[in-house]
Write an enzyme that holds these catalytic residues in place. Sequence first.
Site, PDB file in Angstrom:
ATOM      1  N   GLN A   1      -9.615  -5.790 -10.949  1.00 55.42           N
ATOM      2  CA  GLN A   1      -9.919  -4.116 -10.028  1.00 55.42           C
ATOM      3  C   GLN A   1      -9.176  -2.967 -10.919  1.00 55.42           C
ATOM      4  O   GLN A   1     -10.005  -2.576 -11.308  1.00 55.42           O
ATOM      5  CB  GLN A   1      -9.561  -5.003  -8.935  1.00 55.42           C
ATOM      6  CG  GLN A   1     -10.293  -2.998  -8.351  1.00 55.42           C
ATOM      7  CD  GLN A   1      -9.674  -3.598  -6.288  1.00 55.42           C
ATOM      8  OE1 GLN A   1     -10.536  -3.793  -5.745  1.00 55.42           O
ATOM      9  NE2 GLN A   1      -8.345  -2.465  -6.277  1.00 55.42           N
TER      10      GLN A   1
ATOM     11  N   SER B   1       0.159  -8.814   0.992  1.00 58.56           N
ATOM     12  CA  SER B   1      -1.193  -8.788   0.802  1.00 58.56           C
ATOM     13  C   SER B   1      -1.666  -8.630   2.373  1.00 58.56           C
ATOM     14  O   SER B   1      -1.030  -8.862   3.622  1.00 58.56           O
ATOM     15  CB  SER B   1      -2.030  -9.504   0.586  1.00 58.56           C
ATOM     16  OG  SER B   1      -3.583 -10.262   0.899  1.00 58.56           O
TER      17      SER B   1
ATOM     18  N   HIS C   1       1.125  -1.178   0.026  1.00 55.70           N
ATOM     19  CA  HIS C   1       0.299   0.636  -0.171  1.00 55.70           C
ATOM     20  C   HIS C   1       1.214   1.241  -0.024  1.00 55.70           C
ATOM     21  O   HIS C   1       0.804   2.325  -0.892  1.00 55.70           O
ATOM     22  CB  HIS C   1      -1.524  -0.009   1.070  1.00 55.70           C
ATOM     23  CG  HIS C   1      -1.717  -1.407   1.398  1.00 55.70           C
ATOM     24  ND1 HIS C   1      -1.610  -2.418   2.302  1.00 55.70           N
ATOM     25  CD2 HIS C   1      -2.871  -1.268   0.996  1.00 55.70           C
ATOM     26  CE1 HIS C   1      -3.616  -2.560   2.304  1.00 55.70           C
ATOM     27  NE2 HIS C   1      -3.844  -2.388   1.311  1.00 55.70           N
TER      28      HIS C   1
ATOM     29  N   GLY D   1      -3.552  -0.750  -7.213  1.00 58.23           N
ATOM     30  CA  GLY D   1      -1.787  -1.372  -7.299  1.00 58.23           C
ATOM     31  C   GLY D   1      -2.695  -2.851  -8.756  1.00 58.23           C
ATOM     32  O   GLY D   1      -3.595  -3.295  -8.818  1.00 58.23           O
TER      33      GLY D   1
HETATM   34  P1  AMP Z   1      -6.154  -3.111  -0.645  1.00 59.31           P
HETATM   35  O1  AMP Z   1      -6.483  -2.646   0.769  1.00 59.31           O
HETATM   36  O2  AMP Z   1      -6.277  -4.592   0.045  1.00 59.31           O
HETATM   37  O3  AMP Z   1      -7.831  -3.205  -0.649  1.00 59.31           O
HETATM   38  O4  AMP Z   1      -5.870  -2.585  -1.667  1.00 59.31           O
HETATM   39  C1  AMP Z   1      -5.622  -1.466  -1.365  1.00 59.31           C
HETATM   40  C2  AMP Z   1      -4.608  -1.166  -2.735  1.00 59.31           C
HETATM   41  O5  AMP Z   1      -3.324  -1.606  -2.628  1.00 59.31           O
HETATM   42  C3  AMP Z   1      -5.509  -1.837  -4.110  1.00 59.31           C
HETATM   43  O6  AMP Z   1      -5.329  -1.087  -5.416  1.00 59.31           O
HETATM   44  C4  AMP Z   1      -3.715  -2.995  -4.662  1.00 59.31           C
HETATM   45  O7  AMP Z   1      -3.998  -3.489  -5.607  1.00 59.31           O
HETATM   46  C5  AMP Z   1      -2.747  -2.242  -3.806  1.00 59.31           C
HETATM   47  N1  AMP Z   1      -2.355  -3.112  -3.162  1.00 59.31           N
HETATM   48  C6  AMP Z   1      -2.311  -4.572  -2.194  1.00 59.31           C
HETATM   49  N2  AMP Z   1      -0.897  -5.551  -2.899  1.00 59.31           N
HETATM   50  C7  AMP Z   1      -0.706  -4.525  -3.009  1.00 59.31           C
HETATM   51  C8  AMP Z   1       0.950  -5.322  -3.032  1.00 59.31           C
HETATM   52  N3  AMP Z   1       1.983  -5.820  -2.395  1.00 59.31           N
HETATM   53  N4  AMP Z   1       1.797  -4.092  -3.930  1.00 59.31           N
HETATM   54  C9  AMP Z   1       0.984  -2.827  -4.790  1.00 59.31           C
HETATM   55  N5  AMP Z   1       0.197  -2.779  -4.568  1.00 59.31           N
HETATM   56  C10 AMP Z   1      -1.372  -3.593  -3.681  1.00 59.31           C
END
Ligand code: AMP
Length: 281
Positions: A153, A185, A37, A147
Amino acid sequence: MQICKTLTELKQAIDVLKNNRKKIGFVPTMGALHQGHLSLYHRCKQECDVTVASIFVNPIQFTNAEDLTQYPRNETQDLQMLEAIGCNLVFMPSVVEMYPTPADIKIYFGTIEEKLEGKFRPGHFSGVGIVVSKLFHLIAPDVAYFGQKDLQQYLIIKMMVEQLSFAVKVVCCDIQREPDGLAMSSRNVRIAQQHRDDATSIYKSLLLAQSILLSHSIHEIKKSIEQFYYPHSALKLEYFEIVDADTLEDISNIGINQSVAICVACQLGNVRLIDNLVVNI
Ligand code: AMP
């Protein structure tokens, strides 16, 4: 760093930024923040005048009730991390604030949502589309950062922005990984200790597919991947697909100038993990 919990507070804060003609960058998240993030926030800070974060575990994008209740939450640490990187504004509404009445609206994104994640999580992208639309309307960002970790998505949001003429530029950021290759993650904290080594096989399987991408047919690659996963009985493969990286359509032959996405989803114990690799041929 300003924290807004209601739509009214957010509107006041955004009005001030707009009146001062600030270029607003926005990074939506569900919290439990990690370095993946933060990489989005760093990019946002480099490219925009102000960085706005949202932390909201969006119930309508969950298709599994247990996944929602077990989703990691860590508000205090999230706020410390956002403060430390110089985030300017955080929107962290309650569920009732976002959905005072149930969200009856559904969004259908066409064939792109029926592939990969959509097959296993029906209704997921409708929930994502609704929350992202609502956040875009409230925050009116100039740029929003997503991401590649959630490739489908990103593509769906990009399509929504284009087709519904949202005045926002959507940027895709690289996947951040642990030193052993596991994609970062929020769900990783739920991986049982005895399964942690198996988790690294997910990225290894993507690298294996990449290494034989040009020398084998898609059918042969999928067979090799099935054999690769066979000894890792803890990892239950949901899908392993080799698709066009822009449309997510199946490809039968890999050709020059193609952008190919190798996408995987696995269940490891009771944790669902996804990853992908985009290869430009
Ligand atoms: P989330 O909180 O899991 O919904 O993720 C929020 C944003 O962070 C989304 O756009 C994800 O694709 C991005 N994101 C999550 N994990 C990663 C990662 N390992 N590397 C880069 N971006 C990420």
